[in-house]
Scaffold this motif. Structure first.
Motif, short mmCIF file in Angstrom:
data_model
loop_
_atom_site.label_atom_id
_atom_site.label_comp_id
_atom_site.label_asym_id
_atom_site.label_seq_id
_atom_site.Cartn_x
_atom_site.Cartn_y
_atom_site.Cartn_z
N ASP A 113 -1.37 -24.12 -5.99
CA ASP A 113 0.10 -23.79 -5.95
C ASP A 113 1.00 -24.79 -5.40
N VAL B 55 5.10 -21.40 -6.20
CA VAL B 55 5.92 -20.20 -6.50
C VAL B 55 5.38 -19.27 -5.11
N PHE C 118 2.95 -14.79 -6.30
CA PHE C 118 2.98 -15.12 -7.73
C PHE C 118 1.96 -15.97 -8.05
N TYR D 73 -0.17 -15.23 -11.64
CA TYR D 73 -0.27 -16.20 -12.67
C TYR D 73 -1.53 -16.13 -13.01
N PRO E 27 6.65 -13.18 -3.07
CA PRO E 27 5.68 -14.37 -3.32
C PRO E 27 4.91 -14.27 -2.08
#
Length: 323
Positions: A38, A65, A69, A73, A175
């Motif tokens: 990330d 992010v 999140f 992904y 998030p």
């Protein structure tokens, strides 16, 4: 049932090697692993490459992010029927997927949450932190142990959901502010069956220092209030216990400077606090077979409850005054 393991990582490459080693030792082999870097400055790519020929593993680097999140992904890239989410500081027992598969099939679960525990090789501080997060004298034992497993709210360090449940819910909407609890509540509202699976536990290596642990506890308190922005019922009486504890301890400290030590109210308060600390000492010492851990557990328990309560108060005031 094919599992996809989603692991978000942010600047913690040292933890991944141990986690991936534990996945190598699984009795159940039918799973893939997706590492979602990330936006880390210190990446774990080289460590992941060491496992390419031993695990069905894929590595993705994305801009930062937030872990919620980043998990979304990963689930969008996954091939599995069922997505399992771990934090990078977890170690997975060899029977994990075997136990999980049985529970999902037998109980027809669309989603689940699993508990955490301290490994035998964890440091005394880590074992004390684990105690303060799971003990009946602190959290009421609700973290990973419930008479009714359907009331459990899964935590992101060890949770999962079916591909269908993810596609319907769209995953996490925040998030990194109690996003796991929010998703748990929303999945149930959507009609999906989410329960605690006690047999699917992980060894969770918590923060390395007391200060970091207390900071994390503070953020947990903030997160509980943040979730109530999405679901008003997210804050129940039991979640307010750390607030009451903080007020109680603070009141005792103020009495110390205002009232004589012979004041009956002050004496009663000191006795109650002393009995609570004594209970923690003996219980933690017995559970961990260590007097040292019993002593440390008093410190971690007082700090954890106080920091959580302060986090709730701080975020609660923000919610009241800022909306």
């Amino acid at each position: 049932m094919f599992f996809s393991v989603i692991i978000p990582v942010y600047n913690r490459p040292q933890e991944i090697h141990e986690l991936l080693n534990s996945l190598l030792a699984q009795e159940e082999k039918y799973f893939e692993v997706l590492i979602i870097e990330d936006g880390s400055e210190f990446t774990c790519k080289q460590i992941v490459e060491q496992f390419q020929d031993r695990l069905n593993i894929r590595y993705f680097f994305i801009s930062n992010v937030g872990q919620g999140f980043a998990r979304n992904y990963g689930m969008k890239q996954a091939f599995g029927d069922y997505f399992v989410l771990f934090d990078s500081d977890c170690i997975i027992p060899s029977h994990y997927f075997s136990n999980l598969r049985s529970a999902i099939i037998d109980r027809k679960l669309d989603a689940f949450g699993g508990p955490d525990a301290a490994g035998h090789d964890f440091s005394d501080f880590q074992k004390a932190m684990n105690y303060s997060m799971t003990s009946v004298f602190t959290t009421g034992g609700i973290r990973g142990k419930l008479k009714d497993p359907s009331k459990y709210q899964a935590r992101g360090y060890n949770m999962g959901l079916s591909k269908e449940a993810f596609e319907c819910s769209k995953g996490f909407v925040d998030p990194n502010k109690g996003e796991d609890i929010e998703l748990s509540i929303r999945l149930k509202k959507l009609g999906y069956k989410l329960e605690l699976v006690e047999g699917a536990f992980v060894y969770h290596k918590r923060k390395s220092t007391l200060l970091n642990f207390f900071k994390q506890s503070f953020s947990f308190g903030q997160n509980r209030i943040n979730v109530s922005r999405y679901h008003s019922e997210a804050v129940k009486l039991i979640h307010l216990m750390p607030v009451f504890f903080l007020i109680f301890v603070s009141s005792l400290l103020m009495m110390l400077f205002v009232l004589p030590v012979t004041n009956l109210l002050f004496i009663i308060g000191v006795v109650i606090l002393g009995l609570w600390k004594t209970s923690i000492f003996f219980h933690a010492s017995i559970v961990n077979k260590s007097i040292k851990i019993g002593i440390i557990s008093i410190i971690t328990s007082v700090g954890q409850l106080s920091a959580y309560g302060l986090g709730m108060i701080t975020e609660g005031l923000k919610k009241v005054f800022k909306g």
